[in-house]
Design a protein around this motif. Structure first.
Motif, PDB file in Angstrom:
ATOM      1  N   THR A 213       0.691  -6.343 -17.531  1.00 43.79           N
ATOM      2  CA  THR A 213       0.479  -5.096 -17.263  1.00 43.79           C
ATOM      3  C   THR A 213       0.082  -4.599 -18.967  1.00 43.79           C
ATOM      4  O   THR A 213      -0.818  -4.180 -19.606  1.00 43.79           O
ATOM      5  CB  THR A 213       0.900  -4.086 -16.696  1.00 43.79           C
ATOM      6  N   VAL A 214       1.121  -5.240 -19.644  1.00 45.22           N
ATOM      7  CA  VAL A 214       1.560  -4.970 -21.223  1.00 45.22           C
ATOM      8  C   VAL A 214      -0.280  -5.600 -21.771  1.00 45.22           C
ATOM      9  O   VAL A 214      -0.656  -5.169 -22.575  1.00 45.22           O
ATOM     10  CB  VAL A 214       2.069  -5.492 -22.110  1.00 45.22           C
ATOM     11  N   THR A 215      -0.005  -6.632 -21.503  1.00 46.62           N
ATOM     12  CA  THR A 215      -0.818  -7.761 -21.784  1.00 46.62           C
ATOM     13  C   THR A 215      -2.422  -7.024 -21.700  1.00 46.62           C
ATOM     14  O   THR A 215      -3.500  -7.355 -22.668  1.00 46.62           O
ATOM     15  CB  THR A 215      -1.136  -9.705 -22.078  1.00 46.62           C
ATOM     16  N   GLU A 216      -2.529  -6.876 -20.516  1.00 43.34           N
ATOM     17  CA  GLU A 216      -3.457  -6.618 -19.624  1.00 43.34           C
ATOM     18  C   GLU A 216      -4.604  -5.337 -20.694  1.00 43.34           C
ATOM     19  O   GLU A 216      -5.459  -4.712 -20.048  1.00 43.34           O
ATOM     20  CB  GLU A 216      -3.939  -6.489 -18.462  1.00 43.34           C
ATOM     21  N   GLN A 217      -3.749  -4.400 -21.001  1.00 39.73           N
ATOM     22  CA  GLN A 217      -4.243  -3.485 -21.847  1.00 39.73           C
ATOM     23  C   GLN A 217      -5.446  -3.713 -22.863  1.00 39.73           C
ATOM     24  O   GLN A 217      -6.609  -3.018 -22.919  1.00 39.73           O
ATOM     25  CB  GLN A 217      -2.985  -2.735 -22.510  1.00 39.73           C
ATOM     26  N   TYR A 218      -5.271  -4.755 -23.317  1.00 33.53           N
ATOM     27  CA  TYR A 218      -6.530  -5.092 -24.039  1.00 33.53           C
ATOM     28  C   TYR A 218      -7.264  -5.077 -23.751  1.00 33.53           C
ATOM     29  O   TYR A 218      -8.785  -4.994 -23.818  1.00 33.53           O
ATOM     30  CB  TYR A 218      -5.894  -7.307 -24.727  1.00 33.53           C
ATOM     31  N   MET A 219      -7.833  -6.150 -21.953  1.00 38.34           N
ATOM     32  CA  MET A 219      -8.582  -5.669 -21.386  1.00 38.34           C
ATOM     33  C   MET A 219      -9.939  -4.782 -21.739  1.00 38.34           C
ATOM     34  O   MET A 219     -11.075  -4.532 -21.442  1.00 38.34           O
ATOM     35  CB  MET A 219      -8.862  -6.578 -19.479  1.00 38.34           C
ATOM     36  N   SER A 220      -8.930  -3.426 -21.325  1.00 36.81           N
ATOM     37  CA  SER A 220      -9.580  -2.212 -21.213  1.00 36.81           C
ATOM     38  C   SER A 220     -10.865  -1.658 -22.656  1.00 36.81           C
ATOM     39  O   SER A 220     -11.270  -0.957 -22.877  1.00 36.81           O
ATOM     40  CB  SER A 220      -8.930  -0.963 -20.407  1.00 36.81           C
TER      41      SER A 220
END
Length: 260
Positions: A213-220
């Motif tokens: 979920t930390v890495t996925e922050q870049y997706m937004s």
């Protein structure tokens, strides 16, 4: 600094331990079809790059450009692994003209905060390093077993990686300082990054180091970002499944869209 292979140039930035040698399986897999430039972070004693403690995290951003200059590159694909993702994203925000594409592999995000166990380690890195090492198998064994199900190849991998780590030991105090430098750094807004970006992680249940979920922050934040999961891996898929890692990354940096 190493510079091997030929093809689309890739600058591969290591994680918090700071040593490129820990990534050797991925380096060798990528170099079969691409030119790979990698290095140890500049505050490592083996690094040929200068490091000014007063510049803190900015040292690492400058090092990326210096490595490209030394390799004679005006532009390259920038790949950041774990902590190296912070460096890669920051370099991409400040030097867009030098970035042909960006890959964030199990990357930390600037909004990341260490958990309670990590804070204990960071408060006394030398004192806590034996405990950190003792608990490492519990964090890594499940993902290594998932990536390499057969016991023989798994034991060979563990022996080989153990040798790589022993020959390129990480410094707990430098690792703690790197986190402190990142925590104090004022990062550019990731939404300013315009490079084609691939956000790559392992499976959420297997990464016990950087939560997916930390890495996925870049997706937004990154409008051009694509997302891919390297199956049967957690945080270290670039070394447990280097061929698959290199295939996905290579297709992306060469301009192909990666199936989700």
């Amino acid at each position: 600094m190493i510079d091997i292979g030929s093809g689309t140039p890739i600058v591969l930035i290591p994680g918090l331990q700071g040593r490129w040698e820990w990534m050797r399986p991925a380096v060798e897999a990528l170099a079969k079809h691409h030119r790979v430039i990698s290095f140890s972070l500049c505050d490592e004693r083996t690094s040929p790059f200068p490091c000014d403690p007063a510049k803190a995290f900015d040292n690492y951003v400058a090092q990326v450009g210096a490595a490209m200059d030394r390799a004679g590159l005006t532009q390259a694909a920038i790949v950041g692994v774990s902590y190296g993702g912070l460096i890669a994203a920051e370099f991409s925000a400040h030097h867009p003209e030098r970035v042909s594409s960006l890959v964030l592999a199990s990357a930390l995000h600037s909004g990341w905060q260490p958990n309670a166990q990590q804070r204990r380690f960071l408060s006394a890195p030398r004192l806590m390093s034996p405990l950190f090492a003792a608990t490492a198998p519990g964090r890594m064994n499940p993902e290594v077993a998932a990536a390499i199900p057969r016991i023989g190849p798994r034991l060979r991998f563990m022996a080989g990686q153990g040798v790589r780590i022993a020959l390129a030991p990480a410094s707990p105090s430098r690792m703690a300082r790197r986190v402190a430098w990142a925590s104090a750094h004022r990062f550019a807004d990731p939404r300013s990054i315009r490079a084609r970006t691939l956000v790559m992680t392992g499976e959420a249940a297997l990464d016990q180091v950087v939560p997916v979920t930390v890495t996925e922050q870049y997706m937004s934040e990154l409008q051009s970002a694509q997302r891919v999961v390297l199956e049967r891996t957690g945080h270290i898929g670039l070394v447990t499944r280097p061929r698959q890692f290199a295939e996905i990354l290579g297709r992306f940096v060469d301009g192909s869209r990666i199936p989700a």
